[in-house]
Design an enzyme around this catalytic site. Sequence first.
Site, PDB file in Angstrom:
ATOM      1  N   HIS A  46      82.531 -50.859 -63.186  1.00 33.43           N
ATOM      2  CA  HIS A  46      83.057 -51.953 -64.167  1.00 33.43           C
ATOM      3  C   HIS A  46      83.810 -53.144 -63.371  1.00 33.43           C
ATOM      4  O   HIS A  46      84.458 -53.019 -62.634  1.00 33.43           O
ATOM      5  CB  HIS A  46      84.025 -51.281 -65.114  1.00 33.43           C
ATOM      6  CG  HIS A  46      84.109 -51.961 -66.328  1.00 33.43           C
ATOM      7  ND1 HIS A  46      83.134 -52.892 -67.010  1.00 33.43           N
ATOM      8  CD2 HIS A  46      85.295 -52.663 -66.779  1.00 33.43           C
ATOM      9  CE1 HIS A  46      83.757 -53.446 -68.021  1.00 33.43           C
ATOM     10  NE2 HIS A  46      84.969 -53.417 -67.652  1.00 33.43           N
ATOM     11  N   GLN A  71      97.935 -58.855 -69.400  1.00 32.52           N
ATOM     12  CA  GLN A  71      97.048 -57.757 -69.663  1.00 32.52           C
ATOM     13  C   GLN A  71      96.145 -57.383 -68.390  1.00 32.52           C
ATOM     14  O   GLN A  71      95.783 -56.479 -68.087  1.00 32.52           O
ATOM     15  CB  GLN A  71      95.939 -57.917 -70.788  1.00 32.52           C
ATOM     16  CG  GLN A  71      95.262 -57.056 -71.353  1.00 32.52           C
ATOM     17  CD  GLN A  71      95.963 -55.920 -72.106  1.00 32.52           C
ATOM     18  OE1 GLN A  71      97.064 -55.679 -71.913  1.00 32.52           O
ATOM     19  NE2 GLN A  71      95.129 -54.786 -72.350  1.00 32.52           N
ATOM     20  N   GLY A 302      87.003 -56.469 -76.525  1.00 31.99           N
ATOM     21  CA  GLY A 302      86.958 -57.233 -75.053  1.00 31.99           C
ATOM     22  C   GLY A 302      87.203 -56.245 -73.899  1.00 31.99           C
ATOM     23  O   GLY A 302      87.127 -55.170 -74.213  1.00 31.99           O
ATOM     24  N   GLU A 303      87.484 -56.710 -72.750  1.00 29.60           N
ATOM     25  CA  GLU A 303      87.714 -56.015 -71.732  1.00 29.60           C
ATOM     26  C   GLU A 303      86.538 -55.300 -71.072  1.00 29.60           C
ATOM     27  O   GLU A 303      86.521 -54.905 -70.055  1.00 29.60           O
ATOM     28  CB  GLU A 303      88.781 -55.032 -71.807  1.00 29.60           C
ATOM     29  CG  GLU A 303      90.229 -55.800 -72.274  1.00 29.60           C
ATOM     30  CD  GLU A 303      91.355 -54.682 -72.421  1.00 29.60           C
ATOM     31  OE1 GLU A 303      91.008 -53.506 -72.248  1.00 29.60           O
ATOM     32  OE2 GLU A 303      92.265 -55.001 -73.076  1.00 29.60           O
ATOM     33  N   GLY A 304      85.517 -55.018 -71.814  1.00 29.97           N
ATOM     34  CA  GLY A 304      84.429 -54.280 -71.478  1.00 29.97           C
ATOM     35  C   GLY A 304      84.629 -52.703 -72.050  1.00 29.97           C
ATOM     36  O   GLY A 304      83.952 -51.838 -71.615  1.00 29.97           O
TER      37      GLY A 304
END
Length: 353
Positions: A46, A71, A302-304
């Site tokens: 990732h 974050q 988000g973030e994946g």
Amino acid sequence: MTFGDEVEERLRNLAKPPGSLGLLEEQAKKAFLAWGCFPGRFAPKHIVFAADNGICRSGAVAQLSEITYMQSCHMVEGTSAVTCFCRCNQIPWEVVDVGIDSPDAVGLDYKIARGTKDFSREPAMTEEELRQAFAAGRERVLAAKRDGYNFLSFGEMGIGNTTTSAAVLMAIAPRDAASLVGYGSSRGNFRLLLHKRDLIRDALARYGPHISGAADALRYVGGFDLAALASAMCTCARERIPFYIDGFITAAALAAAVQLMPQVSRFALPSHMSREAGMSVALHAAGIDDYDVPLWANLSLGEGTGAVLAVTLLRSMLYAVDHMATLDGINADAEERHAERAGKGESYHGTSH
């Protein structure tokens, strides 16, 4: 028999009714065709691209831009949502700083500048900055390939990037801006939503004559994270690496990547249907229909996060392809058992005549 025929036959021959695993089968098929072989191993990674966005200075968001830095640090430490998902499922990850507004780099240092410029006042980046963002995305995919990874999922971090994503999408897939701009992380803040729409409309009216394609859209109204993502996706296509997009931001980046290199669509897998307003338009611009999306979980972080969850589903499906019994085997066993029972004089119900 072509390799495509081999894939069809292998999936057809699994010990189950044909097509009964739905989108999992379809996504496994797309992954095999992307690889051009049955790799025998699934090695996902990732990648999160992080950057700040100058449009925040014009009031496009309610959150403090410093959240991008904080974050991203949590991601590096493994204490964000997506990295907890990665840790739980033993998926390696990396955070690539392409433009966080901080003197130090967070994660891998590919920092182009401390955030883009405010596109409501001037173009978001220069041509040289766009080139650097493209290079960062390309280099991280090539590094992943060198390290033996054969599947990637993409995420992003950057306060304000739903605004830049909507602006890029509006520039390359013209629609009424009102239908593409969503709340982002400020759900229910209608006044802010209207302000974002106005910022995008005004910017596209100003830069419209200069935007002739995806690269221009990324430069004038995009973000470093979006540009790096689009380049990473193009590199995946060149290197035959299938990948998952996440939600709206990565879908907008995919739409840009497909315009830059149409064959990218053969390597891109959707993971979840974001609740952002422009998600469906972004998918369609990349050649993906809503019903191709496996997860409908009302995600918008988000973030994946959705992409990593989808990786776990695909891993399960690929394991099944390698280890399930086959219809041919079951049919052969059934015929052998039938012959044995017939030889013993058993009736259908198992009793003697």
